[in-house]
Design a protein around this motif. Structure first.
Motif, PDB file in Angstrom:
ATOM      1  N   PRO A   1       1.610  24.497  90.853  1.00 13.94           N
ATOM      2  CA  PRO A   1       2.138  25.922  91.070  1.00 13.94           C
ATOM      3  C   PRO A   1       3.644  25.706  91.475  1.00 13.94           C
ATOM      4  CG  PRO A   1      -0.131  26.168  91.267  1.00 13.94           C
ATOM      5  CD  PRO A   1       0.317  24.282  91.160  1.00 13.94           C
ATOM      6  N   ASP A   2       4.154  27.138  91.691  1.00 11.56           N
ATOM      7  CA  ASP A   2       4.932  27.286  93.086  1.00 11.56           C
ATOM      8  C   ASP A   2       3.996  27.971  94.036  1.00 11.56           C
ATOM      9  OD1 ASP A   2       7.616  26.698  91.358  1.00 11.56           O
ATOM     10  OD2 ASP A   2       7.212  29.117  91.461  1.00 11.56           O
ATOM     11  N   VAL A   3       3.062  28.543  93.842  1.00  6.05           N
ATOM     12  CA  VAL A   3       2.339  28.755  95.559  1.00  6.05           C
ATOM     13  C   VAL A   3       0.930  28.265  95.446  1.00  6.05           C
ATOM     14  CG1 VAL A   3       0.594  30.281  96.176  1.00  6.05           C
ATOM     15  CG2 VAL A   3       3.638  30.849  95.360  1.00  6.05           C
ATOM     16  N   PHE A   4       0.142  27.474  96.216  1.00  8.75           N
ATOM     17  CA  PHE A   4      -1.057  27.169  96.358  1.00  8.75           C
ATOM     18  C   PHE A   4      -1.302  26.463  97.556  1.00  8.75           C
ATOM     19  CE2 PHE A   4       1.534  23.227  95.600  1.00  8.75           C
ATOM     20  CZ  PHE A   4       0.910  22.054  96.780  1.00  8.75           C
ATOM     21  N   GLY A   5      -2.660  26.840  97.620  1.00  9.89           N
ATOM     22  CA  GLY A   5      -3.393  26.357  99.244  1.00  9.89           C
ATOM     23  C   GLY A   5      -4.834  26.814  99.489  1.00  9.89           C
ATOM     24  N   ASP A   6      -5.420  27.676 101.203  1.00  8.38           N
ATOM     25  CA  ASP A   6      -6.724  26.755 101.162  1.00  8.38           C
ATOM     26  C   ASP A   6      -6.870  27.658 102.106  1.00  8.38           C
ATOM     27  OD1 ASP A   6      -9.116  24.763 101.358  1.00  8.38           O
ATOM     28  OD2 ASP A   6      -8.404  25.289 103.705  1.00  8.38           O
ATOM     29  N   ILE A   7      -8.077  28.539 101.937  1.00 10.40           N
ATOM     30  CA  ILE A   7      -8.324  29.359 102.640  1.00 10.40           C
ATOM     31  C   ILE A   7     -10.205  29.089 103.405  1.00 10.40           C
ATOM     32  CG2 ILE A   7      -8.975  31.939 103.550  1.00 10.40           C
ATOM     33  CD1 ILE A   7      -7.001  32.573 101.801  1.00 10.40           C
ATOM     34  N   SER A   8     -10.066  28.734 104.765  1.00 13.95           N
ATOM     35  CA  SER A   8     -11.995  28.239 105.320  1.00 13.95           C
ATOM     36  C   SER A   8     -12.150  29.401 106.797  1.00 13.95           C
ATOM     37  CB  SER A   8     -11.808  26.968 106.120  1.00 13.95           C
ATOM     38  OG  SER A   8     -11.348  25.407 105.344  1.00 13.95           O
ATOM     39  N   VAL A   9     -13.270  29.703 105.971  1.00 17.92           N
ATOM     40  CA  VAL A   9     -13.775  30.567 106.717  1.00 17.92           C
ATOM     41  C   VAL A   9     -15.298  30.584 107.197  1.00 17.92           C
ATOM     42  CG1 VAL A   9     -14.582  32.299 105.244  1.00 17.92           C
ATOM     43  CG2 VAL A   9     -13.747  33.679 107.592  1.00 17.92           C
ATOM     44  N   LYS A  10     -15.901  31.167 108.395  1.00 20.50           N
ATOM     45  CA  LYS A  10     -17.435  30.821 109.479  1.00 20.50           C
ATOM     46  C   LYS A  10     -17.516  31.596 110.105  1.00 20.50           C
ATOM     47  CE  LYS A  10     -20.391  27.190 112.091  1.00 20.50           C
ATOM     48  NZ  LYS A  10     -19.939  26.629 112.739  1.00 20.50           N
ATOM     49  N   ILE A  11     -17.986  32.351 109.275  1.00 21.20           N
ATOM     50  CA  ILE A  11     -18.639  34.075 109.519  1.00 21.20           C
ATOM     51  C   ILE A  11     -20.738  33.527 110.144  1.00 21.20           C
ATOM     52  CG2 ILE A  11     -19.154  36.322 109.144  1.00 21.20           C
ATOM     53  CD1 ILE A  11     -16.447  36.583 107.195  1.00 21.20           C
ATOM     54  N   ALA A  12     -20.896  34.508 111.019  1.00 18.92           N
ATOM     55  CA  ALA A  12     -22.023  34.427 111.731  1.00 18.92           C
ATOM     56  C   ALA A  12     -22.285  35.635 112.387  1.00 18.92           C
ATOM     57  CB  ALA A  12     -22.388  33.941 112.822  1.00 18.92           C
ATOM     58  N   ALA A  13     -23.228  36.456 111.374  1.00 19.25           N
ATOM     59  CA  ALA A  13     -23.937  37.778 111.666  1.00 19.25           C
ATOM     60  C   ALA A  13     -25.012  37.594 112.471  1.00 19.25           C
ATOM     61  CB  ALA A  13     -24.488  37.876 110.198  1.00 19.25           C
ATOM     62  N   LYS A  14     -24.884  38.928 113.379  1.00 18.27           N
ATOM     63  CA  LYS A  14     -25.414  38.664 114.547  1.00 18.27           C
ATOM     64  C   LYS A  14     -26.996  38.577 114.109  1.00 18.27           C
ATOM     65  CE  LYS A  14     -22.157  39.745 118.668  1.00 18.27           C
ATOM     66  NZ  LYS A  14     -21.741  40.630 118.895  1.00 18.27           N
ATOM     67  N   THR A  15     -27.503  39.280 113.011  1.00 15.64           N
ATOM     68  CA  THR A  15     -29.047  40.163 112.999  1.00 15.64           C
ATOM     69  C   THR A  15     -28.828  39.722 111.153  1.00 15.64           C
ATOM     70  OG1 THR A  15     -28.216  42.063 112.126  1.00 15.64           O
ATOM     71  CG2 THR A  15     -28.840  41.797 114.265  1.00 15.64           C
ATOM     72  N   ASP A  16     -30.156  39.482 111.136  1.00 16.48           N
ATOM     73  CA  ASP A  16     -30.968  39.220 109.786  1.00 16.48           C
ATOM     74  C   ASP A  16     -30.203  39.996 108.627  1.00 16.48           C
ATOM     75  OD1 ASP A  16     -32.368  37.123 110.055  1.00 16.48           O
ATOM     76  OD2 ASP A  16     -34.210  37.870 110.672  1.00 16.48           O
ATOM     77  N   SER A  17     -30.399  41.360 108.988  1.00 14.02           N
ATOM     78  CA  SER A  17     -29.736  42.625 108.077  1.00 14.02           C
ATOM     79  C   SER A  17     -28.322  42.368 108.230  1.00 14.02           C
ATOM     80  CB  SER A  17     -30.447  44.063 108.635  1.00 14.02           C
ATOM     81  OG  SER A  17     -29.572  44.131 110.037  1.00 14.02           O
ATOM     82  N   ALA A  18     -27.709  42.237 109.220  1.00 18.51           N
ATOM     83  CA  ALA A  18     -25.919  42.107 109.053  1.00 18.51           C
ATOM     84  C   ALA A  18     -26.239  41.003 108.351  1.00 18.51           C
ATOM     85  CB  ALA A  18     -25.631  41.826 110.738  1.00 18.51           C
ATOM     86  N   PHE A  19     -26.712  40.095 107.999  1.00 18.73           N
ATOM     87  CA  PHE A  19     -26.563  38.746 107.904  1.00 18.73           C
ATOM     88  C   PHE A  19     -26.458  39.300 105.898  1.00 18.73           C
ATOM     89  CE2 PHE A  19     -27.546  34.166 105.568  1.00 18.73           C
ATOM     90  CZ  PHE A  19     -25.826  34.050 105.878  1.00 18.73           C
TER      91      PHE A  19
END
Length: 100
Positions: free
Chosen positions: A39-57
């Motif tokens: 395709p004309d457009v393709f790519g990659d996105i990577s993310v790592k998210i750490a929550a501070k509390t169990d309820s936030a997670f």
């Protein structure tokens, strides 16, 4: 034993061979792939998210699953999502043929 595996025959085996199973599943001695133009457009996105509390997670996971279901569960996206110790969500997403 020879099996034909595609979206119409042996769908469960196709799912496992594409990585849907947990761990080693089988051996392929020959494979035939159908290729498509890039395709004309393709790519990659990577993310790592750490929550501070169990309820936030819990909230993060709920939001991610809802967003994935509404916006990303289609033929434009492929993904690998991991839930890690320490309330960490990791997502590696590839995309193709997006119009915007």
């Amino acid at each position: 034993m020879v099996r034909v595996v595609n979206a119409h025959r042996n769908e469960d085996l196709l799912w496992a061979l594409k990585g849907g199973g947990g761990g080693t599943f089988g051996i392929m001695s020959r494979v035939t792939l159908m290729v498509h133009e890039l395709p004309d457009v393709f790519g990659d996105i990577s993310v790592k998210i750490a929550a501070k509390t169990d309820s936030a997670f819990h909230s993060l996971l709920s939001s991610f699953v809802r967003f994935y279901s509404d916006k990303l569960f289609n033929s434009h996206w492929g993904e690998s999502v991991s839930i890690r110790r320490g309330n960490v969500l990791e997502a590696n997403m590839v995309f193709q043929a997006l119009s915007k």
